[in-house]
Every structure is written in C-alpha cells, then in structure tokens.
Design a protein around this motif. Structure first.
Motif, PDB file in Angstrom:
ATOM      1  N   VAL A  96      49.969  39.280  37.539  1.00  0.00           N
ATOM      2  CA  VAL A  96      49.228  38.608  38.608  1.00  0.00           C
ATOM      3  C   VAL A  96      50.173  37.782  39.474  1.00  0.00           C
ATOM      4  N   ARG A  97      51.068  37.054  38.865  1.00  0.00           N
ATOM      5  CA  ARG A  97      52.028  36.252  39.637  1.00  0.00           C
ATOM      6  C   ARG A  97      52.963  37.145  40.452  1.00  0.00           C
ATOM      7  N   ALA A  98      53.401  38.260  39.868  1.00  0.00           N
ATOM      8  CA  ALA A  98      54.297  39.161  40.593  1.00  0.00           C
ATOM      9  C   ALA A  98      53.651  39.675  41.867  1.00  0.00           C
ATOM     10  N   ASN A  99      52.341  39.955  41.812  1.00  0.00           N
ATOM     11  CA  ASN A  99      51.632  40.481  42.973  1.00  0.00           C
ATOM     12  C   ASN A  99      51.094  39.401  43.904  1.00  0.00           C
ATOM     13  N   GLY A 100      51.202  38.147  43.501  1.00  0.00           N
ATOM     14  CA  GLY A 100      50.614  37.089  44.314  1.00  0.00           C
ATOM     15  C   GLY A 100      49.105  37.097  44.294  1.00  0.00           C
ATOM     16  N   TRP A 101      48.534  37.671  43.234  1.00  0.00           N
ATOM     17  CA  TRP A 101      47.089  37.694  43.091  1.00  0.00           C
ATOM     18  C   TRP A 101      46.584  36.343  42.606  1.00  0.00           C
ATOM     19  N   SER A 102      45.281  36.178  42.637  1.00  0.00           N
ATOM     20  CA  SER A 102      44.667  34.893  42.291  1.00  0.00           C
ATOM     21  C   SER A 102      44.630  34.697  40.776  1.00  0.00           C
ATOM     22  N   LEU A 103      45.174  33.564  40.341  1.00  0.00           N
ATOM     23  CA  LEU A 103      45.082  33.210  38.925  1.00  0.00           C
ATOM     24  C   LEU A 103      43.645  32.868  38.538  1.00  0.00           C
ATOM     25  N   ASP A 104      42.852  32.445  39.513  1.00  0.00           N
ATOM     26  CA  ASP A 104      41.435  32.184  39.232  1.00  0.00           C
ATOM     27  C   ASP A 104      40.718  33.479  38.858  1.00  0.00           C
ATOM     28  N   ASP A 105      41.056  34.566  39.555  1.00  0.00           N
ATOM     29  CA  ASP A 105      40.468  35.863  39.205  1.00  0.00           C
ATOM     30  C   ASP A 105      40.893  36.286  37.806  1.00  0.00           C
ATOM     31  N   LEU A 106      42.124  36.003  37.454  1.00  0.00           N
ATOM     32  CA  LEU A 106      42.583  36.320  36.106  1.00  0.00           C
ATOM     33  C   LEU A 106      41.814  35.515  35.064  1.00  0.00           C
ATOM     34  N   GLN A 107      41.581  34.251  35.372  1.00  0.00           N
ATOM     35  CA  GLN A 107      40.838  33.414  34.431  1.00  0.00           C
ATOM     36  C   GLN A 107      39.403  33.916  34.264  1.00  0.00           C
ATOM     37  N   ARG A 108      38.797  34.360  35.363  1.00  0.00           N
ATOM     38  CA  ARG A 108      37.441  34.911  35.272  1.00  0.00           C
ATOM     39  C   ARG A 108      37.429  36.158  34.406  1.00  0.00           C
ATOM     40  N   PHE A 109      38.474  36.977  34.525  1.00  0.00           N
ATOM     41  CA  PHE A 109      38.587  38.153  33.658  1.00  0.00           C
ATOM     42  C   PHE A 109      38.664  37.720  32.196  1.00  0.00           C
ATOM     43  N   ARG A 110      39.519  36.768  31.901  1.00  0.00           N
ATOM     44  CA  ARG A 110      39.721  36.345  30.511  1.00  0.00           C
ATOM     45  C   ARG A 110      38.473  35.710  29.907  1.00  0.00           C
ATOM     46  N   GLU A 111      37.666  35.051  30.739  1.00  0.00           N
ATOM     47  CA  GLU A 111      36.495  34.341  30.241  1.00  0.00           C
ATOM     48  C   GLU A 111      35.229  35.189  30.267  1.00  0.00           C
TER      49      GLU A 111
END
Length: 365
Positions: free
Chosen positions: A251-266
């Motif tokens: 996610v960081r490599a692509n500059g994607w949203s860490l918030d979206d990653l957190q929503r995935f994890r939760e």
C-alpha cells in the motif's frame, strides 16, 4: 516450425498453490512452444524447492530462460547456494538467473532464522560472485562468518543475479548490486515508472550503466476465458493474500490509502480468516471482498478483459519503463490467448535484442 521466443515476456511455473510439482515439466514445455521467453520459479517450503524446480525446467526445455524468483540467502549455507546456481547455470547452458528476496520476517522467526536485511543480501551476493569466479577465501560480514569458502579454482562463471524489490530501499539496493530486478504484482503504472527511475538512478550513482540492470514488471494477468472462480482467485484472492501478509508495504509503495487497508483488515470476513484467500477463499467470499472491501483502483493494477486488452497492458508496462513483463498468476495454457495477441503487436525489431537469460540486459540502446 519452432515458435520464436519473445524474451520480453515471462510467466511463473506452478502459479499459485500446487501439490503436483511434476506439472511444471509440461507447463515449461508449453510456455516454450508458445514463445514465452522465461519461466520464473518461486520457492515454498512444501513442494517448491527452487533448485529442484529450476533443474526440471532446464532438463525439460532447450531455449526458454529460467529465473529463481525467489529464494533467500539465509535458508542455505552460501556454499550450498552457490553450488545450486553453478549447477543450474551449466545444466541450462547459461539460461539461468539466480534470484534473491527478503522473504517474510514472521516465517523466519518461527523457523529460528535471522531476519533478512539489505546489508546481508548485498554481502551474500558478493560471496556468491567470488565463489563463481573461482576464489577461495575466509569471510566475516553481515551474511555470516565463514572460515573458508571455495568451489573450484577453475570456475569463471558469469551468473546473473536477480533481486526482488518493493520499497525504495530495496529498489536502490537492487540498482546498486543486481543484474536484474523483479518488481511486485499490483504495482500501478505510476509506481512502476517511479520504481524504474529509482533503480536506474541507484545504478548510475554506483558507477554502473543504468541500462545494464534489467527490470521486470510483474503484471497480474487474468484473461476473460479463464472461468469466473479462477479469475476471482487469481485477482481478488491474490491481492487479498498479499494484503494479509504484508499489506502496508504494498500500500505504501503504491501511495494507496492506509485507511482503506485498515478497513480491509477490520472487515468481519478478514478478521480471523483461517488461511490465504487465494488458496481457500470461496466464490461468495471473494465476491464480497471485491464488492465490499477492496477499492476498485487497487484491483485495476492488473491486466484483465479480452486477450487484446491484456496485451495492451503489456505495452503499458514497457511504456512505463520496464524492460520485460512477467504475466503473473496464470498458467501457460491460460495465458495462450494473451501471448498470441501480444505476438501480433510487439515491436520485434526492438524487443528481440533482449537476451533470453532473464537476468541479462541489452546495454547498448
């Protein structure tokens, strides 16, 4: 008539999970007959030993390039690893490129192995190269302490080294010390261009010709003729599995949203999931991930649709600066329509100059 190889494209052998490594023999022969230029081999601690798989491809084929992508320097003694690479180099008639990656910290923790650092990888590569060129020596460095290392004083083997890289530091390291770089699946085109620029700049800073480092994009390729369940597994399941394992890095490599990653994890489907989505995910679960959880632009960092649309995405990767493209996640038979479409549109005058060995680059451009 023998189909000419297209050295700018590759595929993975035994893409995904398998319990039948012998399938690789037929896959490699089919890939070669289709004109796919290289077959890459990952390593898993089940039925995917890197050396054994590469040896099988070398014995079953005559022309196709072979790349380990990847093994780790810390799972074998350096003399054992160097011997594996020298054997494959000679067995394949020079078609083999040796590949290293950092691997997974948590896996090494439970195996009782040291976590891998960039300094260790650079040191290990230096050890291998000295052994391949006939040196005998004692060594003390980040990769370990060895009283004496030697293969054969007559050796003078030029074996290309591939490095797997995602983050900026690993990209820079690869540019400094590797002959070729294999990037990561689900890079956006913008991230790919940025990664290529980082690699080339690092090579130049190290006094190397930036064009001497061959850069492989890794493009998830899921063409329409593949059945729906398999398409979901190869695209949605594969991305979700990466996010399970090391989501923040990608996610960081692509500059994607860490918030979206957190929503995935939760998400309730993800929390406590008992395995890898690409291995055990059901159609219902993978459809939910696609429709409810994963942002559409994350999944768009791939090649999907018709064979012509997938072939156009190969050109996008080359336009973004990659030298070559691994069509990832599909078997040679599944890739056949895309390969045929690509063969009809590729610029042969330019691309045929690439060497078959996936770790070597065309320097003069």
């Amino acid at each position: 008539m023998t189909t000419p190889l297209m050295p700018e494209i590759g595929c993975y052998g035994l893409a995904g999970h398998t319990d039948s490594p012998r399938d690789l023999v037929d896959e490699a022969r089919l890939a070669e007959s289709l004109g796919i230029g290289s077959v890459f081999l990952s390593e898993r601690f089940n039925v995917k030993d890197a050396g054994v798989l590469a040896g099988a491809v070398a014995a079953a084929t005559d022309r196709i390039g072979i790349g380990t992508a990847a093994t780790n320097h810390n799972t074998r003694h350096p003399l054992v690893t160097a011997t594996m690479a020298t054997t494959l180099h000679r067995l394949s008639g020079g078609r083999y490129a040796f590949g290293l990656g950092r691997g997974f910290d948590l896996l090494f923790d439970v195996m009782g192995l040291p976590r891998v650092t960039g300094a260790q990888m650079a040191d290990a590569i230096g050890i291998y190269r000295r052994l391949w060129h006939g040196e005998g020596f004692g060594h003390s460095g980040p990769a370990g302490d060895y009283p004496w290392l030697s293969q054969d004083s007559s050796f003078d083997e030029d074996i290309p080294v591939l490095m797997m890289a995602i983050g900026e530091k690993s990209l820079q390291l690869a540019g400094r010390v590797a002959d070729g770089v294999v990037l990561h699946t689900f890079f956006t085109d913008e991230t790919l261009a940025r990664a290529v620029a980082i690699i080339r700049a690092a090579a130049e800073s190290a006094g190397r010709d930036p064009a001497s480092v061959r850069v492989w994009s890794v493009l998830a390729t899921v063409e329409d003729s593949i059945p729906e369940e398999a398409r979901l597994r190869k695209l949605v399941g594969r991305l979700a599995t990466y996010l399970q394992g090391y989501g923040e890095v990608l996610v960081r490599a692509n500059g994607w949203s860490l918030d979206d990653l957190q929503r995935f994890r939760e998400h309730p489907l993800v929390v406590g999931y008992p395995g890898a989505f690409d291995a055990i995910g059901t159609v219902e679960e993978l459809t939910r991930l696609r429709e409810e959880v994963l942002p559409a632009h994350w999944l768009a960092a791939s090649a999907t649709g018709t064979a012509d649309a997938c072939a156009a995405r190969i050109q996008d990767q080359l336009d973004a600066g990659a030298d070559s493209v691994i069509l990832h996640g599909a078997t040679p038979s599944e890739l056949a329509p895309v390969v045929r479409s690509w063969a009809a549109r590729r610029d042969a005058d330019v691309l045929d100059r690439l060497p078959v060995n996936p770790g070597r680059a065309e320097v003069a451009r």
